[in-house]
Design a protein around this motif. Structure first.
Motif, PDB file in Angstrom:
ATOM      1  N   PRO A  41       5.009  -4.030   1.622  1.00 61.14           N
ATOM      2  CA  PRO A  41       6.466  -3.911   1.605  1.00 61.14           C
ATOM      3  C   PRO A  41       6.803  -2.941   2.726  1.00 61.14           C
ATOM      4  CG  PRO A  41       5.525  -3.362  -0.538  1.00 61.14           C
ATOM      5  CD  PRO A  41       4.392  -3.490   0.423  1.00 61.14           C
ATOM      6  N   PRO A  42       7.595  -3.339   3.655  1.00 61.93           N
ATOM      7  CA  PRO A  42       7.770  -2.516   4.844  1.00 61.93           C
ATOM      8  C   PRO A  42       8.357  -1.160   4.497  1.00 61.93           C
ATOM      9  CG  PRO A  42       8.835  -4.646   5.099  1.00 61.93           C
ATOM     10  CD  PRO A  42       8.385  -4.552   3.697  1.00 61.93           C
ATOM     11  N   HIS A 422      -0.063  -4.498  -5.307  1.00 61.75           N
ATOM     12  CA  HIS A 422      -0.077  -5.561  -6.306  1.00 61.75           C
ATOM     13  C   HIS A 422      -1.267  -6.509  -6.317  1.00 61.75           C
ATOM     14  CE1 HIS A 422       3.725  -3.742  -6.354  1.00 61.75           C
ATOM     15  NE2 HIS A 422       4.279  -4.521  -5.481  1.00 61.75           N
ATOM     16  N   GLN A 468      15.640 -16.246   8.948  1.00 60.38           N
ATOM     17  CA  GLN A 468      14.587 -16.194   7.945  1.00 60.38           C
ATOM     18  C   GLN A 468      14.864 -17.056   6.728  1.00 60.38           C
ATOM     19  OE1 GLN A 468      12.778 -12.141   8.524  1.00 60.38           O
ATOM     20  NE2 GLN A 468      12.936 -12.276   6.305  1.00 60.38           N
TER      21      GLN A 468
ATOM     22  N   THR B  63      11.382  -4.573  -2.996  1.00 57.33           N
ATOM     23  CA  THR B  63      11.383  -6.026  -2.798  1.00 57.33           C
ATOM     24  C   THR B  63      11.964  -6.709  -4.022  1.00 57.33           C
ATOM     25  OG1 THR B  63       9.266  -6.448  -3.885  1.00 57.33           O
ATOM     26  CG2 THR B  63       9.180  -5.809  -1.564  1.00 57.33           C
ATOM     27  N   HIS B  65      10.589  -8.939  -5.772  1.00 60.31           N
ATOM     28  CA  HIS B  65       9.530  -8.979  -6.775  1.00 60.31           C
ATOM     29  C   HIS B  65       9.498  -7.683  -7.589  1.00 60.31           C
ATOM     30  CE1 HIS B  65       5.941 -10.377  -8.628  1.00 60.31           C
ATOM     31  NE2 HIS B  65       5.115  -9.567  -8.005  1.00 60.31           N
ATOM     32  N   ASP B  66       9.720  -6.551  -6.913  1.00 55.16           N
ATOM     33  CA  ASP B  66       9.760  -5.257  -7.604  1.00 55.16           C
ATOM     34  C   ASP B  66      10.854  -5.251  -8.663  1.00 55.16           C
ATOM     35  OD1 ASP B  66       9.124  -3.129  -4.661  1.00 55.16           O
ATOM     36  OD2 ASP B  66       7.768  -4.326  -5.922  1.00 55.16           O
ATOM     37  N   ILE B 115       8.129 -12.434   0.758  1.00 61.73           N
ATOM     38  CA  ILE B 115       9.012 -11.619  -0.081  1.00 61.73           C
ATOM     39  C   ILE B 115      10.234 -11.198   0.702  1.00 61.73           C
ATOM     40  CG2 ILE B 115       9.153  -9.430  -1.304  1.00 61.73           C
ATOM     41  CD1 ILE B 115       6.172  -9.593  -1.714  1.00 61.73           C
ATOM     42  N   ASP B 116      11.398 -11.321   0.098  1.00 63.44           N
ATOM     43  CA  ASP B 116      12.563 -10.739   0.791  1.00 63.44           C
ATOM     44  C   ASP B 116      12.388  -9.252   0.669  1.00 63.44           C
ATOM     45  OD1 ASP B 116      13.126 -13.151  -0.424  1.00 63.44           O
ATOM     46  OD2 ASP B 116      15.216 -12.716  -0.701  1.00 63.44           O
ATOM     47  N   THR B 117      12.571  -8.544   1.721  1.00 62.53           N
ATOM     48  CA  THR B 117      12.617  -7.105   1.588  1.00 62.53           C
ATOM     49  C   THR B 117      14.047  -6.743   1.291  1.00 62.53           C
ATOM     50  OG1 THR B 117      10.853  -6.885   3.173  1.00 62.53           O
ATOM     51  CG2 THR B 117      12.224  -4.968   2.813  1.00 62.53           C
TER      52      THR B 117
END
Lengths: 595, 257
Positions: A41-42, A422, A468, B63, B65-66, B115-117
């Motif tokens: 995750p950036p 994860h 995107q 994210t 997902h988080d 994943i979308d951030t």
């Protein structure tokens, strides 16, 4: 081979950090299309360093990793000191080695006992392992604590230490504080021998493979903070030239950037280091190893656990040598005078080479930063390893056996626990046809955005990012378009290359580029020669193909003005329109792009 | 005796706070005796959806997902503890919340289709009810041990949120700001680290987050008096815990002025 498709999900990969997805298909007893995806995750460290003072650098980069903060601090401060031409003292140099030794001891002991050893003794965790091998576990915890003590001695605490800075340390430990650690170090020296001998009782799989090892090398010492970069295939280069040899590219369907040396995966870390630097270890350090079945250099990844143990022993010995002669210094740090420039720092983190590049201004504020962690560099090698090992293990085995085996392979690399999160999900497709990743369809557009993190050269990435969410557009971000040649040739989609272009057109305007056009007045972006060559190559190789290869430039004016949010958004809109209207054409009709 | 069940979860973080467990050494084995560790991926046990009495959560929500995971974890836990700056305040990566995201480069971690951030890195408490927040970057083992021991004895943990200055006084550490002109955030920062930075001769950089009743504007003025310009003052407040109040508003005010 059976032609049914089987999918396996491994919900959480234990004892390895990383959200990973592993996907491969099996065809005729061989693995094809293996992809390991590790998700980060950036957190954008390289961005929020911009505009901050070099004085915040050590505190900031430490937060990249909880178990190797010292490594990040060391690579960073050395880079800045090289820009500022700061000369540190022998005391600082020696104590930085002690600082780093503490981290190696702590990190390796943690990995051996908590993460790796349970595998080799049929346990799920260190807690279970403690019931079987009480003494070994206690010894492991002692070693880990010793590592933490060394870091704390110089840094105040072992996670995100506060003691290190550009120019040295804030504070020198007293002779008394150092003296208190000597007995603990001496116990550690004994423990390190017992550890190596204990590892001799484990049954490690025999899995020798061929791969290139890369590590730092120093004329006299086992490498920590200083040296050149070498490989066992002939590389010998200064850290300043790292980018000329090691190229990052984004593998399709992977979120991490794959790093390659001369187009090939390579290994970093304790096994690589020991393979390349065994002659820098003293006989005392090597003595217990000589009593075991293990020999180095080794190309069996399972020997990494032994390499870590040897490095623990080296680190304890090194710390003892330095601290036995400890004298408090006149000053724990030197004067630092900021100046503008670009500099590089490279040190051996527990997991391998950690390379930093910074550009700073005359006040010492960071202008831009590139940080390349070892784990992301190892990814290509991990993929290669998994494919090879699973084939050797036997692909006819059950999915759960394959899954467990793959996890164990990944664990050898000790992927850094901060770099990913994860789950490891395993998807196996056994079929007689070529497998298609669920995310890739045969239709639609493949957009290759070419750029780099610097200034106007990043515009293609930013514009591509606007698209995107478009479901029929697959985007690849790359700074090295030639590395994408294979996927570009193999895809059945239409291919559009996108690149920043210095031109007289307004900023953000999309400009189709064809090979027949006259070049615009000034030299184009630094990639355009390669990009145009790539275009020509693609068009030549795929003459018969019905799809187009198109090249679009995004004007960045003269390249010095910043590009606004609005301009990026507008360019994104324009690009979307262009791609909507783009139709597969034969290569002959190249005059327009349908804009 | 029924052992309480605990779980340790990780979101977007450097993983340093989990080390507060793993660095406990033999106390970790003792802990494993007193409680049942249902899920702690790094240590071994894996069962993310287990129902537990206490869940420790490290990391920020970053994210899509988080977002889904934390809801499930909250539903499965009787008592939820956020640990560390990422979980309590969004972490150092919350600095990206303020950025003009168009100018930030996705290419460094380009994720084309997965994943979308989320635009922001957010604390756990922005999304679910948090029963206890353990501040620190990182937290330390003592905080874990004290918390678990309190809970085992059915005592509500009550961490102090006093200023760091009190710790310096307790340690008889001479004030680095007054005596050496160091820029120190201690006057507005929670104690918990034991005044580490002053003890090595530097000013605090607020990794333990805002203290209770922190008077940030007054400290900002003092920093100005020490010679810092507005941008530097803003960076002092907008660092490890930038998204926590009152650091965020004080920092932003100085950024704009």
């Amino acid at each position: 081979m059976s032609d049914k498709s089987i999918k396996i999900n491994v919900p959480v990969l234990a004892r390895v950090e990383g959200e990973g997805a592993l996907e491969f298909s099996i065809q005729d007893g061989k693995i094809t299309h293996l992809k390991l995806r590790i998700y980060e995750p950036p957190r954008y460290f390289e961005k929020f360093l911009e505009g901050r003072s070099y004085q915040d650098l050590a505190d900031t980069v430490a937060r990249i990793c909880g178990i190797c903060p010292v490594a990040y601090q060391m690579s960073a401060v050395h880079a800045i000191e090289s820009i500022f031409h700061t000369q540190t003292t022998p005391w600082i140099r020696a104590l930085r080695r002690v600082f780093y030794c503490g981290e190696w001891i702590q990190s390796h002991a943690l990995h051996i006992h908590m993460l790796a050893a349970p595998d080799f003794l049929g346990c799920q965790s260190i807690i279970e392992l403690a019931q079987k091998e009480d003494e070994a576990v206690r010894r492991g915890l002692r070693l880990q604590a010793l590592g933490n003590e060394l870091i704390t001695l110089l840094g105040g605490r072992s996670v995100h230490p506060v003691g290190a800075k550009v120019g040295g340390f804030y504070h020198a430990p007293s002779t008394r504080q150092v003296a208190k650690l000597i007995p603990q170090l001496e116990q550690g020296w004994l423990d390190s021998e017992a550890l190596i001998l204990w590892l001799d009782t484990l049954e490690l799989p025999d899995d020798v493979q061929s791969f290139t090892c890369v590590a730092m090398r120093h004329p006299d010492e086992y490498p920590l903070n200083e040296g050149r970069i070498v490989s066992d295939s002939g590389l010998d280069t200064s850290i300043d030239e790292y980018l000329q040899h090691f190229k990052e590219h984004q593998a399709p369907h992977s979120t991490a950037l794959h790093s390659l040396l001369d187009g090939e995966p390579y290994l970093l870390g304790p096994l690589a280091r020991l393979n390349l630097n065994q002659d820098r270890l003293s006989d005392e350090v090597l003595a217990p190893l000589a009593q075991t079945q293990y020999h180095f250099p080794s190309h069996n990844m399972y020997h990494s656990i032994v390499a870590r143990a040897v490095e623990i022993r080296f680190a304890i010995g090194e710390a003892l040598n330095i601290l036995r002669k400890y004298q408090p210094p006149e000053q724990p740090s030197v004067e630092v005078t900021p100046q503008a420039g670009i500099g590089f720092g490279c040190s051996e983190a527990p997991r391998g080479l950690l390379w930093h590049r910074y550009e700073v201004d005359s006040q010492g504020e960071i202008v831009n930063a590139i940080i390349v962690p070892p784990t992301s560099q190892n990814q290509a090698r991990i993929e290669q390893n998994i494919a090879h090992s699973l084939e050797k293990y036997g692909l006819e085995r059950s999915e759960s056996e394959l899954r467990f085996y793959a996890e164990r392979v990944v664990r050898n690399y000790d992927p850094c626990i901060s770099c990913a999160t994860h789950f490891l999900t395993l998807t196996v497709q056994r079929s007689e046809q070529e497998s298609i990743s669920p995310l890739e369809s045969k239709t639609g557009i493949l957009l290759l955005a070419i750029g780099s993190p610097f200034g106007s050269d990043s515009v293609a990435w930013q514009v591509a990012e606007q698209l995107q969410k478009c479901s029929n557009i697959q985007i690849i971000y790359s700074n090295n378009p030639l590395a994408q040649l294979k996927p570009l040739l193999e895809t059945s989609k239409q291919v559009v290359l996108l690149d920043a272009l210095i031109s007289e057109h307004p900023i953000g305007q999309l400009i189709p580029i064809t090979l027949e056009q006259q070049p615009v007045q000034h030299p184009q972006s630094s990639h355009s020669l390669t990009t145009r060559e790539l275009l020509a190559l693609l068009q030549t190789l795929k003459k018969e193909d019905k799809k187009t290869y198109q090249l679009l430039g995004i004007s960045v004016g003269n390249g010095t003005q910043p590009i606004t949010k609005k301009q990026i958004a507008a360019a994104g809109e324009q690009l979307q329109q262009v791609l909507k209207n783009a139709k597969p054409q034969s290569i002959q009709a190249t005059e327009t792009t349908g804009a | 005796m029924i052992k309480p069940k605990i779980a340790v979860h990780k979101f977007s973080s450097c993983d340093g706070c989990q080390l507060a467990f793993l660095n406990m050494g033999e106390s970790l084995l003792a802990l494993a005796d007193r409680v049942e560790i249902m899920h702690f991926a790094e240590a071994g046990p894996v069962d993310e959806n287990a129902s537990v009495d206490i869940a420790f959560v490290e990391g920020s929500i970053a994210t899509q997902h988080d977002l889904e995971r934390i809801q499930k974890i909250r539903a499965n836990s009787a008592y939820l503890i956020s640990m560390g700056a990422c979980a309590t305040a969004g972490g150092i990566q919350a600095l990206r919340n303020m950025a003009d995201t168009q100018q930030w480069i996705a290419g460094v971690y380009a994720q084309p289709e997965y994943i979308d951030t989320l635009d922001n890195s957010e604390p756990i408490s922005d999304h679910v009810k948090v029963d206890l927040a353990l501040w620190g970057c990182p937290i330390n083992s003592q905080q874990i041990i004290t918390t678990v021991r309190d809970l085992l004895f059915r005592v509500t943990p009550k961490p102090e949120r006093d200023k760091l200055c009190l710790e310096c006084k307790r340690q008889q550490q001479v004030c680095v700001m007054v005596s050496r002109g160091e820029s120190c955030m201690g006057a507005v920062t929670q104690n918990g680290c034991g005044a580490l930075c002053p003890s090595v001769g530097r000013g605090c950089y607020a990794c333990f987050g805002p203290a209770e009743d922190a008077n940030c504007p007054a400290l900002a003025n003092r920093l100005e008096g020490l010679g810092l310009v507005d941008r530097e003052i803003a960076q002092k407040f907008l660092f490890i815990n930038s998204a926590a109040e009152p650091f965020q508003s004080t920092g932003n005010k100085r950024k704009q002025s």
